[in-house]
Design an enzyme around this catalytic site. Structure first.
Site, PDB file in Angstrom:
ATOM      1  N   SER A  66      29.615   7.918  22.446  1.00 48.68           N
ATOM      2  CA  SER A  66      29.172   6.520  22.513  1.00 48.68           C
ATOM      3  C   SER A  66      27.702   6.381  22.904  1.00 48.68           C
ATOM      4  O   SER A  66      27.302   5.323  23.360  1.00 48.68           O
ATOM      5  CB  SER A  66      30.039   5.757  23.525  1.00 48.68           C
ATOM      6  OG  SER A  66      29.913   6.322  24.803  1.00 48.68           O
ATOM      7  N   LYS A 125      32.656   0.016  31.501  1.00 50.58           N
ATOM      8  CA  LYS A 125      31.244  -0.104  31.163  1.00 50.58           C
ATOM      9  C   LYS A 125      30.703  -1.487  31.518  1.00 50.58           C
ATOM     10  O   LYS A 125      29.545  -1.620  31.913  1.00 50.58           O
ATOM     11  CB  LYS A 125      31.045   0.201  29.678  1.00 50.58           C
ATOM     12  CG  LYS A 125      31.352   1.662  29.335  1.00 50.58           C
ATOM     13  CD  LYS A 125      31.189   1.956  27.867  1.00 50.58           C
ATOM     14  CE  LYS A 125      31.490   3.439  27.577  1.00 50.58           C
ATOM     15  NZ  LYS A 125      31.340   3.793  26.166  1.00 50.58           N
TER      16      LYS A 125
END
Length: 977
Positions: free
Chosen positions: A877, A920
């Site tokens: 990612s 996140k």
């Protein structure tokens, strides 16, 4: 008990009397029917001297050929003593009107069964108005009413309503409601007697309701019904009636419940006509009320006989089943008694011969005693194994090694809770309350658990997929499992499989091995005592694998709902039903769980807690439990919100709250030590003052004693002085001394208490002295740069401890024509190294599109670093973050300060979805990020987050890197700067 007033008795009465009116004699040969009727109506004979008393009684004289009955009035005369009682003047005159003249009658509801013509039935009338109307009609010599069966309440199952509920509903019905609930066809009933609220009715003929006349009490108009004409010589009707009679005889022979009807049957069965025979069979049968009502409503004699035949045939079948059940139970009881007697004889014989061994007998008795409560629930194959082992135990010598193996084996087999289940509680509101008491936040997790409980309530059992709670350490996975067990009212058992490498821990050892034991599940069932506990398998992602086998594969049989109904433990070697056991697993990283095992689980992710949630948890849960554990009162310590926030941000930044709890405990332990030290110092100071005060009180009390004793003689004064010297001041007795002494002692105690209270002051923990309790801050601000330099971009990463921000830095090492290259550092994994290569390629393509004349990548050797270098990093990612960092350096443009991004990029520039959206997002909030870039595929994951997690964030969802470029370098969606 239903009794039959047969027509044959009435005919005998008519034949006996010469007059067409009924005459009654007082001879000893009086008909038995008259005796019965006399007992029902209270008919008696009273004589006083030479006077004669007349009495009247009404009764049914029988049925004529058209099925109607005649009401006659009986006038009895008791003559003088010695006179003949058969005087011709004692004639019986028929009353008027006759039963067929009653076209308007009171309606009596029958809740249980209809009343058949020729039978009597006692009923209870609770309505005072109706009871008064019945008594009034009886006084007017019109003792008739209509008895109608009550219909079941609409929308209810008649088989599920108890008798008391049915009667209660009957008593509550009035007027039109009662009229609508009555069956149309009923019976004209003669009221023979009324005793209190009990009314005895005798049925005469069938009626049909036409309309309602009045409501209170309910009065209706009726039509009198007659049977349809039939041929008495019809062979089919005769054959049907003969079959009914034959079936009745069979039932009376088999069933003991029908023996009360035998006398009536044998006396009158030959005199029955076909309609009366059908009524008799239906009335004494055990059919339900609707089937009996169907017989009552049927006017076709042949059809009525067929319906009655079906009912009595069913009685024959029921009687046969009853007989077979009684026979089986009798055989079982006799067999058990015989076995018991033989065993007792065997014990006596062994005792006489000296062959009995007390140890083995006591062991066998102990094992059999364990089996008795649940013997019927134990599977047959397990019982067979136990019996074989018990027999084997009796044949073995107590000193042999095989004896101990068999004894231990029987010990485990008999101690298990075979078929013993705890009652589950599927109350969703109670479960919601328990989960809220034990845990703050975790809304999605609680909802999933409540869904699970709701499905269990609808199905009746809480079975299904295995729940796997995944998340970082300290988020409450184990405690959630304990809360689920408390909500479902199940026993709780936890065992950890972290580092487990021996299959025997799960499946057990073979009995032939020394020190063999069953597996964890058998031990669990023994400990909890129920066959449906909640088993928490902790740390399932940390399973080991050794030379003794693969425990993950052994867990497949344990956890698979299709297999664990016959789980086979190596030690017990008999199948155990584990299908009712609820398994909850916990894991930190789902990727470490083997795929076949993961496929059988339903994963519920617990991401962690944001700062606001940690504040609530610390205040509502951790602080209270720590105060109690440390023995500190709430008024002695004050931990400010600023200090608690600093503790969370600078010391306990993990996703869970376990480390936060440790730090709070550390603070309160230091406070406890401080309070104890202050208390000991103050006690030492106060003790000196107390001694001084006590000495002064002793001196003053002794002076008062001396003064009072001077008023007495010298002998008394000497004794007083002696007492004063020998006894302590608080033990001196005297009417003058005691009040002064107690007052001084009370004042001394008050001084001591006030000094201790002043000495121990409240401890305040604030940001200024927080470091004194927990040391220097462990974490610093994740934002390293106030303004991100060229070539630096903030990314978002997921870790086992939760989410964190991750800077990606790129700088130019060397420049020269044809020296384009990329160097990577920061302990990057293989996936991140490939992402860096892809980012380099995509960045070159984008730079060519934006600035065709810029040869930066072709002529520059670049160094890409991901701090900190001591932490290994990997994951798919970081692609768009690396591209942005490379382009920032190439174009010499800084990225927006409050921006963080995540997402993998393909060679064509497409953004792929990522994982860990909540973690996140929490990391971005912690780093004061205002704008986040997520892949469009993760929009739904973000929308499902709690509102307090998303609050204050500007989130952009992108599909292509061109959108990321515009957001990162200050371009809007229209391409304008």
């Amino acid at each position: 008990m239903l009794k039959l007033l047969s027509s044959c008795s009435a005919r005998q009465i008519h034949n006996h009397l010469a007059s067409p009116c009924l005459r009654v004699t007082t001879q000893s040969s009086t008909n038995s029917l008259l005796k019965a009727l006399g007992s029902i109506t209270g008919l008696t004979r009273r004589t006083s001297g030479n006077r004669t008393y007349y009495q009247r009684a009404f009764f049914c004289s029988g049925s004529s050929s058209d099925g109607t009955a005649e009401v006659v009035e009986v006038e009895l005369k008791s003559g003088e003593s010695g006179a003949d009682s058969t005087d011709a003047s004692n004639a019986i005159v028929p009353t008027s009107p006759r039963p067929e003249d009653y076209l308007t009658v009171l309606a009596l509801p029958l809740p249980h069964r209809p009343l058949f013509p020729g039978f009597y039935m006692p009923i209870y009338v609770k309505d005072p108005k109706l009871l008064a109307a019945l008594q009034e009609s009886r006084k007017r010599q019109a003792p008739y009413a209509g008895a109608f069966l009550l219909k079941d309440e609409p929308g209810t199952d008649p088989s599920m309503v108890t008798g008391s509920e049915s009667e209660k509903n009957t008593y509550d019905l009035k007027g039109k409601d009662l009229f609508n609930r009555l069956h149309e066809v009923g019976t004209l009933a003669q009221i023979t007697s009324i005793q209190g609220d009990q009314v005895i009715l005798i049925g005469h003929r069938r009626l049909k309701i036409t309309e309602m006349v009045s409501e209170d009490p309910l009065t209706v108009k009726v039509d009198h019904l007659k049977e349809k004409p039939y041929n008495k010589d019809d062979d089919v009707i005769k054959a049907t009636s003969f079959e009914v009679i034959s079936t009745l005889r069979d039932v009376l022979k088999i069933s003991s419940l029908w023996r009360d009807h035998v006398q009536t049957y044998t006396q009158h069965i030959g005199d029955f006509n076909f309609p009366r025979l059908a009524d008799f069979g239906a009335a004494i049968s055990g059919a339900n009320k609707l089937q009996c009502q169907e017989v009552l409503e049927e006017l076709d004699v042949y059809k009525r006989l067929k319906l009655t035949l079906e009912l009595v045939k069913k009685e024959v079948e029921i009687s046969k089943i009853q007989e077979s059940i009684a026979k089986a139970i009798e055989e079982k009881i006799s067999g058990e008694q015989r076995r018991y007697l033989l065993n007792e004889q065997l014990k006596a014989i062994k005792k006489e011969l000296g062959l009995e061994t007390d140890d083995k007998t006591a062991l066998s008795a102990k094992f059999r005693e364990r089996l008795e409560p649940n013997k019927e629930k134990i599977p047959a194959n397990v019982l067979q194994v136990i019996e074989e082992e018990l027999t084997k135990l009796q044949l073995l010598e107590a000193s042999s090694s095989e004896f101990n193996v068999t004894r231990n084996y029987l010990d485990w087999l008999t101690v298990l809770p075979w078929g013993n289940y705890s009652d589950e509680n599927f109350d969703v509101l109670r479960a919601q309350k328990i989960l809220d008491e034990d845990h703050y936040g975790l809304i999605d997790v609680k909802e999933r658990i409540l869904e699970f409980i709701a499905v269990g309530k609808l199905r009746g059992i809480s079975q299904g997929k295995i729940i796997c709670l995944s998340g970082p350490p300290g988020v409450g996975k184990t405690s959630i499992g304990r809360s689920i067990a408390r909500a479902l009212n199940r026993k709780f058992f936890r065992f950890s499989v972290g580092g487990l490498s021996d299959v025997a821990e799960i499946k057990g050892h073979r009995r032939t091995y020394i020190g063999a034991m069953p597996g964890k599940m058998v031990q669990c069932l023994k400990n909890v005592g129920t066959a449906n506990p909640l088993v928490l398998i902790d740390e399932i992602d940390k399973l080991g694998r050794g030379h003794t086998g693969d425990p993950a594969s052994a867990l497949l049989e344990l956890l698979d709902p299709e297999q664990n109904a016959n789980f086979l433990d190596h030690y017990l070697d008999v199948p155990i039903d584990l299908s009712k056991v609820l398994f909850v697993c916990t894991a930190n990283v789902v990727d470490m769980i083997p795929n076949p095992l993961l496929d059988r689980m339903e994963v519920i992710a617990i991401a962690g807690y944001i700062t606001d949630e940690k504040m609530h948890i610390a205040r509502d849960y951790l602080e209270k439990s720590t105060l109690e554990a440390c023995g500190i009162k709430p008024g002695q310590v004050e931990l400010t919100d600023a200090a608690l926030l600093g503790l969370i941000e600078n010391y306990c930044r993990e996703a869970g709250v376990r480390n936060l709890q440790k730090h709070i405990e550390k603070i309160y332990r230091k406070i406890a030590l401080k309070l104890v030290r202050q208390g000991e110092l103050s006690e030492s100071d106060v003790s000196g003052e107390t001694k001084k005060a006590k000495a002064e009180s002793v001196q003053s009390s002794s002076e008062s004693v001396e003064g009072s004793s001077n008023k007495q003689n010298n002998e008394t004064s000497v004794e007083a002085e002696t007492v004063t010297i020998d006894q302590p001041s608080d033990q001196i007795q005297g009417p003058v001394d005691q009040p002064a002494d107690s007052k001084e002692a009370t004042e001394t105690e008050k001084i001591e208490e006030s000094e201790v209270t002043r000495a121990v002051e409240k401890v305040l923990v604030d940001t200024s002295n927080l470091a004194d309790f927990v040391g220097k801050p462990v974490f610093h601000a994740e934002r390293i740069y106030e303004q991100t330099p060229i070539g630096v971009v903030m990314g978002l990463a997921w870790t086992a401890m939760g989410g964190s921000t991750l800077y990606i830095e790129t700088t130019q090492v060397e420049q020269g024509e044809g020296k384009g290259a990329l160097q990577l550092t920061g302990q990057l994994g293989d996936v991140m190294k490939e992402s860096a290569q892809i980012a380099h390629t995509v960045a070159r393509a984008i730079l060519v599109g934006k600035e065709p004349d810029n040869p930066f990548f072709a002529n520059s050797k670049l160094h890409l670093h991901v701090p900190a270098g001591a932490t290994p990093k990997d994951g798919p990612s970081a692609g768009c973050t690396m591209i942005t960092s490379l382009l920032s350096l190439a174009m010499k443009k800084t990225v927006r300060r409050d921006l963080a991004m995540t997402g993998e990029v393909t060679l064509m520039g497409k953004i792929l979805p990522i994982g860990g959206v909540k973690e996140k997002t929490i990391a971005a909030r912690r780093s004061e990020v205002k704008t986040i870039i997520f892949p469009s595929a993760n929009r739904r994951d973000f929308d499902e987050l709690a509102p307090n997690v998303k609050e204050g964030l500007d989130v952009h969802f992108v599909d292509d890197y061109s959108q990321v470029f515009d957001l990162a370098f200050g371009y809007d969606q229209n391409g304008e700067k």
